[in-house]
Enzyme design. Structure first.
Site, PDB file in Angstrom:
ATOM      1  N   SER A  61      14.382 -13.244  71.760  1.00 58.83           N
ATOM      2  CA  SER A  61      13.173 -13.065  70.988  1.00 58.83           C
ATOM      3  C   SER A  61      13.171 -13.779  69.636  1.00 58.83           C
ATOM      4  O   SER A  61      12.108 -13.950  69.057  1.00 58.83           O
ATOM      5  CB  SER A  61      12.940 -11.577  70.755  1.00 58.83           C
ATOM      6  OG  SER A  61      13.988 -11.018  69.978  1.00 58.83           O
ATOM      7  N   LYS A  88      13.777 -13.280  60.359  1.00 63.04           N
ATOM      8  CA  LYS A  88      13.037 -12.794  61.532  1.00 63.04           C
ATOM      9  C   LYS A  88      12.096 -11.678  61.099  1.00 63.04           C
ATOM     10  O   LYS A  88      12.452 -10.851  60.247  1.00 63.04           O
ATOM     11  CB  LYS A  88      14.035 -12.299  62.592  1.00 63.04           C
ATOM     12  CG  LYS A  88      13.402 -11.980  63.940  1.00 63.04           C
ATOM     13  CD  LYS A  88      14.465 -11.597  64.972  1.00 63.04           C
ATOM     14  CE  LYS A  88      13.863 -11.283  66.335  1.00 63.04           C
ATOM     15  NZ  LYS A  88      14.870 -10.913  67.340  1.00 63.04           N
ATOM     16  N   SER A 118      19.018 -12.068  72.051  1.00 61.15           N
ATOM     17  CA  SER A 118      17.922 -12.673  71.288  1.00 61.15           C
ATOM     18  C   SER A 118      18.314 -13.633  70.173  1.00 61.15           C
ATOM     19  O   SER A 118      17.461 -14.327  69.636  1.00 61.15           O
ATOM     20  CB  SER A 118      17.032 -11.584  70.694  1.00 61.15           C
ATOM     21  OG  SER A 118      16.135 -11.146  71.671  1.00 61.15           O
TER      22      SER A 118
HETATM   23  N1  GLN Z   1      15.460 -10.525  76.420  1.00 61.95           N
HETATM   24  C1  GLN Z   1      16.038  -9.260  76.137  1.00 61.95           C
HETATM   25  C2  GLN Z   1      14.957  -8.203  76.121  1.00 61.95           C
HETATM   26  O1  GLN Z   1      13.855  -8.545  76.288  1.00 61.95           O
HETATM   27  C3  GLN Z   1      16.782  -9.292  74.832  1.00 61.95           C
HETATM   28  C4  GLN Z   1      15.948  -9.158  73.632  1.00 61.95           C
HETATM   29  C5  GLN Z   1      16.736  -9.027  72.355  1.00 61.95           C
HETATM   30  O2  GLN Z   1      17.931  -9.314  72.296  1.00 61.95           O
HETATM   31  N2  GLN Z   1      16.058  -8.519  71.340  1.00 61.95           N
HETATM   32  O3  GLN Z   1      15.205  -7.043  75.963  1.00 61.95           O
END
Ligand code: GLN
Length: 449
Positions: free
Chosen positions: A125, A50, A149
């Site tokens: 994400s 990532k 995410s």
């Molecule tokens: N969708 C969540 C956010 O936008 C989780 C994102 C994540 O786990 N990095 O904060």
């Protein structure tokens, strides 16, 4: 695609052939936009990384314009560890900017497509990581999970994604979003591969002050799907999920019972406060963490400015996307004097309650079965309202607030051929039971890719 376990058993010549083959496959599926670049380091079994994990010499950007051109000066601990185990970083995976999002639509590099339906999001994400593994253009990937995410894109793409207990995997070298929630974890084709990669990246690291100095026993070598476990289902969780998710739930409950596990029914009231607490804690920490992108120390710097203040303002206005700005504003607001007690402090108290509620359930149950998302993968632009997008995180963020380990795995496909995944949640530092239960569930549902 060959599994991680199989790849680790190959001789060196075959690994180089595998790497060449992978490059061809990645080229063939360019339209997915899962890889933002195909950098390679070392010679081992290729693993997709990532874009918020430091790999020395790579332009690591966290999907943001503000980090274009920034070259990572060191390796994250997880990168050192995978290299030691015979793996090597192979490409940067697309992601929501600074890991803020649930769809990979906020990346500076454009959206990633869901391999099961190009009109739909891969989740986020870590959407690039999930799409690549699902499409067979990565053997395995690393993602990060602050509020779902890893697990939510895994569920949307039909792969396995695991978030370790907070403190289990070093955050040294992970671009910080919300430091009290962030964890790096494996995204793989199956549960056993997830256990293998989890073992490789786990363990105490003195460079991360929140790293947990607790005893660590490798899980992959001790996987035991024959253990009979007690699994709690949270009845009020499932009521709000879509028909597709409810149907996967019924399938999983039956599969668990048929496999000899005991299913018990529970309720959780904290669930309805998860989103509010999370979006206060996460944005507060993000606003502090992102203050370091000031045009002086990292990445892009605005040109033709006349004062230091103008440099800060223009660099940040030009470098951050809409969603990141929204979060910085929200986070600065909840931390500001006069509001701190009303929002931030209250969110921390709610966080305690949520943790306690989980602990109560774990007095009776070894694992909890829960949805990952209310629906299967949604369409691009379907969640144009940010609040609606936040609400779709309802099932994943409690786990992060409580610091628990959890694993998402595919259960079945819906009528349109879209994967539906569910998650198992475990006790703190009891990843062994989590993987044992997941392996048993994986076998019992026999998901067809
Ligand atoms: N969708 C969540 C956010 O936008 C989780 C994102 C994540 O786990 N990095 O904060």
């Amino acid at each position: 695609m060959i599994t991680l376990k199989e790849a680790l058993g190959l001789p060196e010549e075959e690994i180089s052939l595998l790497r060449e083959d992978l490059v061809r496959k990645i080229e063939e599926r360019r339209e997915l936009n899962a890889y933002v670049s195909l950098d390679r380091a070392g010679k081992g079994v290729p693993v997709l990384i990532k874009d918020n994990i430091q790999v020395k010499g790579w332009n690591v950007t966290a999907g943001s314009k503000i980090l274009q051109g920034y070259i990572a000066p060191y390796n994250a601990t997880v990168i050192e560890k995978i290299e030691k185990a015979g793996l090597s970083p192979f490409g940067r995976a697309n992601m929501d900017e600074f890991a803020m999002g649930s769809s990979t639509e906020t990346s500076y590099y454009g959206k990633t497509l869901n391999p099961h339906d190009p009109k739909r999001v891969p989740g986020g994400s870590s959407g690039g990581s999930a799409a690549a593994v699902a499409a067979g253009v990565a053997i395995a990937a690393l993602g990060s999970d602050t509020g779902g995410s890893i697990r939510q894109p895994a569920a949307f793409c039909g792969i396995v994604g695991m978030k370790p207990t907070y403190g289990r995997v070093s955050r040294w070298g992970l671009g910080a979003y919300s430091s009290s929630l962030d964890q790096i974890g494996p995204m793989t084709q199956n549960v056993e591969d997830a256990a293998i990669l989890y073992d490789i990246i786990s363990g105490y690291d003195r460079r991360d002050s929140t790293s947990a100095d607790v005893e660590y026993t490798p899980v992959a070598a001790n996987l035991d799907e024959t253990r009979r476990l007690t699994v709690a289902v949270i009845d009020n969780y499932i009521e709000d999920a879509s028909q597709d998710v409810q149907s996967a739930y019924d399938t999983a409950v039956k599969a668990l019972e048929d496999a000899g596990h005991t299913v018990i029914h529970k309720e959780m009231i904290g669930a309805k406060y998860d989103i509010a607490a999370y979006y206060i804690v996460a944005t507060a920490e993000a606003s502090a963490n992102l203050s370091r992108y000031d045009g002086i120390r990292y990445g892009n710097r605005a040109k033709d400015v006349e004062s230091l203040e103008e440099l800060y303002i223009r660099t940040r206005s030009e470098g951050f996307g809409e969603e990141v700005k929204r979060r910085i504003l929200l986070g600065s607001f909840v931390l500001s004097s006069g509001y701190y007690d009303a929002y931030y402090l209250k969110a921390q108290k709610v966080r305690h309650l949520i943790k306690n509620e989980f602990e109560e359930i774990f007095k009776e149950a070894d694992l909890i079965l829960s949805p990952v998302a209310p629906t299967p993968a949604f369409k691009f632009n379907e969640m144009a309202d940010p609040l609606q997008m936040y609400l779709s995180d309802a099932y994943t963020i409690g786990v992060n607030l409580a610091g628990l380990p959890a694993i998402a795995l595919p259960i079945q496909k819906n009528g349109d051929g879209l994967p539906v995944g569910l998650q198992l949640i475990g006790r703190h530092f009891d990843e062994q039971t989590l993987f044992d239960g997941a392996l048993s569930l994986e076998k019992a549902v026999a998901y067809e890719k």
